[in-house]
Design a protein around this motif. Structure first.
Motif, PDB file in Angstrom:
ATOM      1  N   SER B 160       0.843  -1.201   0.000  1.00 40.10           N
ATOM      2  CA  SER B 160       0.000   0.000   0.000  1.00 40.10           C
ATOM      3  C   SER B 160       0.880   1.253   0.000  1.00 40.10           C
ATOM      4  O   SER B 160       1.776   1.382   0.820  1.00 40.10           O
ATOM      5  N   PRO B 161       0.637   2.182  -0.952  1.00 39.03           N
ATOM      6  CA  PRO B 161       1.484   3.375  -1.014  1.00 39.03           C
ATOM      7  C   PRO B 161       1.396   4.210   0.263  1.00 39.03           C
ATOM      8  O   PRO B 161       2.308   4.965   0.574  1.00 39.03           O
ATOM      9  N   SER B 162       0.297   4.045   1.014  1.00 40.43           N
ATOM     10  CA  SER B 162       0.182   4.857   2.218  1.00 40.43           C
ATOM     11  C   SER B 162       1.171   4.417   3.301  1.00 40.43           C
ATOM     12  O   SER B 162       1.438   5.171   4.225  1.00 40.43           O
ATOM     13  N   LEU B 163       1.749   3.201   3.161  1.00 34.96           N
ATOM     14  CA  LEU B 163       2.755   2.779   4.147  1.00 34.96           C
ATOM     15  C   LEU B 163       3.952   3.718   4.131  1.00 34.96           C
ATOM     16  O   LEU B 163       4.469   4.114   5.170  1.00 34.96           O
ATOM     17  N   VAL B 164       4.402   4.058   2.927  1.00 36.96           N
ATOM     18  CA  VAL B 164       5.552   4.942   2.789  1.00 36.96           C
ATOM     19  C   VAL B 164       5.192   6.338   3.300  1.00 36.96           C
ATOM     20  O   VAL B 164       5.962   6.966   4.032  1.00 36.96           O
ATOM     21  N   GLU B 165       3.988   6.786   2.952  1.00 38.24           N
ATOM     22  CA  GLU B 165       3.554   8.103   3.431  1.00 38.24           C
ATOM     23  C   GLU B 165       3.456   8.109   4.950  1.00 38.24           C
ATOM     24  O   GLU B 165       3.847   9.085   5.594  1.00 38.24           O
ATOM     25  N   ALA B 166       2.937   7.012   5.520  1.00 39.64           N
ATOM     26  CA  ALA B 166       2.815   6.935   6.974  1.00 39.64           C
ATOM     27  C   ALA B 166       4.189   7.057   7.624  1.00 39.64           C
ATOM     28  O   ALA B 166       4.358   7.744   8.632  1.00 39.64           O
ATOM     29  N   SER B 167       5.182   6.412   7.015  1.00 40.37           N
ATOM     30  CA  SER B 167       6.524   6.466   7.582  1.00 40.37           C
ATOM     31  C   SER B 167       7.067   7.892   7.585  1.00 40.37           C
ATOM     32  O   SER B 167       7.599   8.376   8.586  1.00 40.37           O
ATOM     33  N   PHE B 168       6.908   8.583   6.451  1.00 41.65           N
ATOM     34  CA  PHE B 168       7.338   9.990   6.387  1.00 41.65           C
ATOM     35  C   PHE B 168       6.559  10.826   7.399  1.00 41.65           C
ATOM     36  O   PHE B 168       7.117  11.659   8.101  1.00 41.65           O
ATOM     37  N   ASP B 169       5.261  10.573   7.447  1.00 39.68           N
ATOM     38  CA  ASP B 169       4.380  11.327   8.323  1.00 39.68           C
ATOM     39  C   ASP B 169       4.837  11.220   9.775  1.00 39.68           C
ATOM     40  O   ASP B 169       4.724  12.154  10.550  1.00 39.68           O
ATOM     41  N   LEU B 170       5.351  10.032  10.143  1.00 37.47           N
ATOM     42  CA  LEU B 170       5.757   9.794  11.524  1.00 37.47           C
ATOM     43  C   LEU B 170       7.180  10.269  11.790  1.00 37.47           C
ATOM     44  O   LEU B 170       7.745   9.984  12.831  1.00 37.47           O
ATOM     45  N   GLY B 171       7.762  10.947  10.800  1.00 35.33           N
ATOM     46  CA  GLY B 171       9.040  11.605  11.051  1.00 35.33           C
ATOM     47  C   GLY B 171      10.258  10.904  10.480  1.00 35.33           C
ATOM     48  O   GLY B 171      11.381  11.362  10.695  1.00 35.33           O
ATOM     49  N   ALA B 172      10.069   9.788   9.759  1.00 36.25           N
ATOM     50  CA  ALA B 172      11.215   9.074   9.216  1.00 36.25           C
ATOM     51  C   ALA B 172      11.737   9.788   7.960  1.00 36.25           C
ATOM     52  O   ALA B 172      10.967  10.413   7.239  1.00 36.25           O
ATOM     53  N   ASP B 173      13.057   9.695   7.719  1.00 38.12           N
ATOM     54  CA  ASP B 173      13.587  10.228   6.465  1.00 38.12           C
ATOM     55  C   ASP B 173      13.555   9.123   5.407  1.00 38.12           C
ATOM     56  O   ASP B 173      13.101   8.014   5.673  1.00 38.12           O
ATOM     57  N   ALA B 174      14.030   9.451   4.212  1.00 39.31           N
ATOM     58  CA  ALA B 174      13.923   8.505   3.099  1.00 39.31           C
ATOM     59  C   ALA B 174      14.682   7.213   3.398  1.00 39.31           C
ATOM     60  O   ALA B 174      14.191   6.113   3.137  1.00 39.31           O
TER      61      ALA B 174
END
Lengths: 340, 268
Positions: B160-174
């Motif tokens: 799910s593409p939202s997994l990557v967005e969730a990670s960024f959203d929670l403060g993770a970098d690339a």
């Protein structure tokens, strides 16, 4: 607005275009600190894009966004003090519940003991305890919802964004989670921004509601404002159901020569109508039992009008009845923005 | 009348087909143990492990084996990096010509090896690139990338593409997002693709003949041995080795991707 006057989120003439599609088209609004703000609209109306603009997943094509006074354009999602509860929850399938919730702390380098303690606190905040070691796949829909909430709240963001978070739940669970969200909002005092296409949800939960249509905001106001004083035909029609009278028809119903909304529950039938400002004779087309009410279709002045009668008031088809409503029930609006 | 039970004829022809496919392999294995080294006499007059020790002692086999192993390793590594990047880009982004790019990526495995080989050889000539281990690796990488890409792109689509967005959203970098969210979810697909790529590279002949100079990979060595045979069963011993080296990664890849079906992409 709540008692505090500080602005949490500010949109100034914000647009987001995808090619020729104007997903968001010149939107202005201001969300107060600690406010529960709902963005309501049909699908494709731009409400979710606005949420993604706050989260930082989208950048505005034009306009200015501020989050707690800080310019947000060009700021990556991981640099914003804003967290999101996703529509599909987006829980990390390979991690346990505890690690999902602790993720925001883990990537910030919080030591394990500390982050697990805080993740457990967040889980108890959403009343989900004893599931720490489970994977998302082993949870029910309602439990996943709670994990997603705990994960977004663990770092106490300044703004919590909720993207149709209750859409995947069944009715009973929905109502439970609605109360839960209200409770959390009160308890934490955070700013909540809630996207939904369900007008009932928006009206019952939010302090203020912004109604979206075709990339624009057509009305912002308290749930009472939106419901009782819709400014456009679109709002009257989308929020609840309403009888919409054209400028030609309105005077015959006691209104002025403008587009006018008359809510079904404002129309009283029979003896109850006697005390009303406007009285007319109507012919009953039919009645539909809906539990608490009887949805009654009437013919008034040659026009089909919908009314809500008490469940005990049964009327025969073709029967003539006196109907009435107060002047205040007739609400004049702009004719614009009616096309969905 | 319909029945779930296949007819006897169908069963027999299925079994016959499988035997037809695998009988020659069995023959090769048997002749690795024969005591007769001049002709393929059947049944073998006797069985011995002698040829294994002969093969062990031959430096040309070791040289070919090492080369093949190194080429497969580097080509697989290259394919893992490039194939994953291509899959990540093509599974998500919408851009003009995306389908064409994806077709061009897959083309090397659809084209006959001889075409790929000739094309690469003339390209290397035009670039004045001397034939070397490097050119062999490049040749192998063309089809290894496809295998990794195919495995990775299927997994990316389930993610799910939202997994990557969730990670960024929670403060993770690339980098953190790749390390903690993307990699664990595509890991088995990459391992499977990588193993398949390794096996393909390890026994490749056609492209190699066009892109190699004086270097002899293991399959090329075997081809040479067949033309001028000496100690015939030694070739069979090597063949058994190649089978083992390619069979186990492919089997492992099969099991890993099968298990991957249960790894949920979204979390709805």
């Amino acid at each position: 607005m709540t008692s505090t006057s500080a602005t949490a989120v500010l949109f100034q003439n914000v647009s987001r275009h995808f090619g020729t599609v104007r997903a968001v088209d010149g939107v202005d609004f201001e969300i107060g600190q600690g406010e529960f703000f709902a963005m309501l609209g049909p699908s494709g109306s731009g409400k979710t894009t606005c949420l993604r603009l706050i989260a930082g997943f989208e950048q505005p094509t034009a306009g200015h966004i501020e989050i707690f006074g800080e310019t947000a354009e060009g700021l990556a999602p991981n640099r914003r003090d804003v967290n999101t509860v996703f529509q599909d929850y987006a829980l990390f399938p390979h991690m346990t519940v505890l690690n999902n919730v602790a993720y925001a702390l883990m990537v910030r380098g919080v030591p394990r003991a500390e982050r697990e303690k805080r993740a457990r606190e967040a889980l108890s905040l959403v009343r989900l305890e004893g599931m720490d070691a489970r994977r998302p796949a082993q949870l029910s829909g309602g439990q996943r919802q709670r994990v997603a909430l705990a994960r977004a709240l663990v770092n106490r963001p300044k703004v919590l964004l909720l993207d149709e978070p209750l859409g995947a739940l069944d009715l009973k669970l929905r109502e439970e989670m609605q109360e839960e969200l209200r409770r959390l909002h009160k308890q934490l005092g955070l700013t909540f921004v809630f996207v939904t296409h369900d007008q009932g949800e928006a009206l019952s939960m939010a302090d203020r509601v912004a109604v979206f249509n075709k990339g624009r905001i057509v009305q912002v106001g308290t749930p009472e404002d939106i419901y009782q004083r819709p400014t456009t035909r679109f709002v009257a029609d989308f929020v609840g159901s309403s009888n919409i009278l054209t400028p030609d028809q309105a005077p015959r119903f006691g209104g002025v020569s403008r587009w006018t909304s008359l809510r079904p529950e404002s129309i009283l039938i029979g003896a109850a109508a006697d005390a009303m400002d406007v009285r007319q004779t109507a012919e009953v087309i039919d009645q539909q039992f809906q539990g608490a009410m009887r949805k009654t279709r009437l013919k008034i002045n040659g026009l089909e009008i919908c009314a809500m009668a008490p469940a005990s008031q049964t009327l025969g088809v073709g029967q003539a009845a006196t109907v009435g409503w107060s002047h205040g029930a007739l609400h004049a609006m702009d004719g614009e923005g009616n096309d969905v | 009348m319909r029945s779930d039970e296949p007819s006897l004829l169908l069963k027999l022809s299925a079994i016959g087909g499988l035997i037809f496919l695998h009988w020659p392999l069995a023959i090769i294995v048997v002749y690795a143990f024969t005591t007769e080294d001049k002709s393929y006499q059947f049944p073998p007059p006797g069985l011995t492990l002698h040829w294994f020790s002969v093969a062990w002692a031959r430096p040309d086999i070791w040289a070919a084996l090492t080369l093949s192993f190194n080429v497969a390793l580097v080509a697989t590594g290259l394919a893992l990096v490039l194939g994953t990047l291509a899959a990540a880009a093509l599974s998500r982004a919408q851009f003009w010509g995306r389908d064409n790019v994806s077709l061009l990526l897959i083309l090397p495995i659809a084209l006959p090896g001889i075409i790929t080989g000739i094309a690469l050889r003339s390209a290397f000539n035009l670039m004045d690139l001397p034939y070397s281990v490097f050119t062999i690796v490049l040749g192998h990488a063309t089809f290894c990338i496809v295998v990794v890409y195919n495995n990775a792109v299927a997994r990316f689509r389930r993610l799910s593409p939202s997994l990557v967005e969730a990670s960024f959203d929670l403060g993770a970098d690339a980098f953190q997002t790749f390390r903690y969210v993307v990699l664990p979810n595509i890991g088995t697909a990459l391992l499977a693709g990588g193993m398949l790529a390794f096996a393909l590279s390890f026994d490749e002949v056609i492209v190699t003949t066009f892109t190699a100079g004086q270097q002899t990979t293991l399959p090329i060595w075997m081809l040479n041995e067949l033309v001028r045979p000496r100690e015939r069963p030694v070739t069979n011993v090597v063949a058994v080795l190649v089978m083992a080296v390619t069979f186990f990664p492919i089997l492992a890849a099969y099991w890993l991707t099968r298990e991957g079906e249960h790894v949920a992409g979204g979390s709805r």
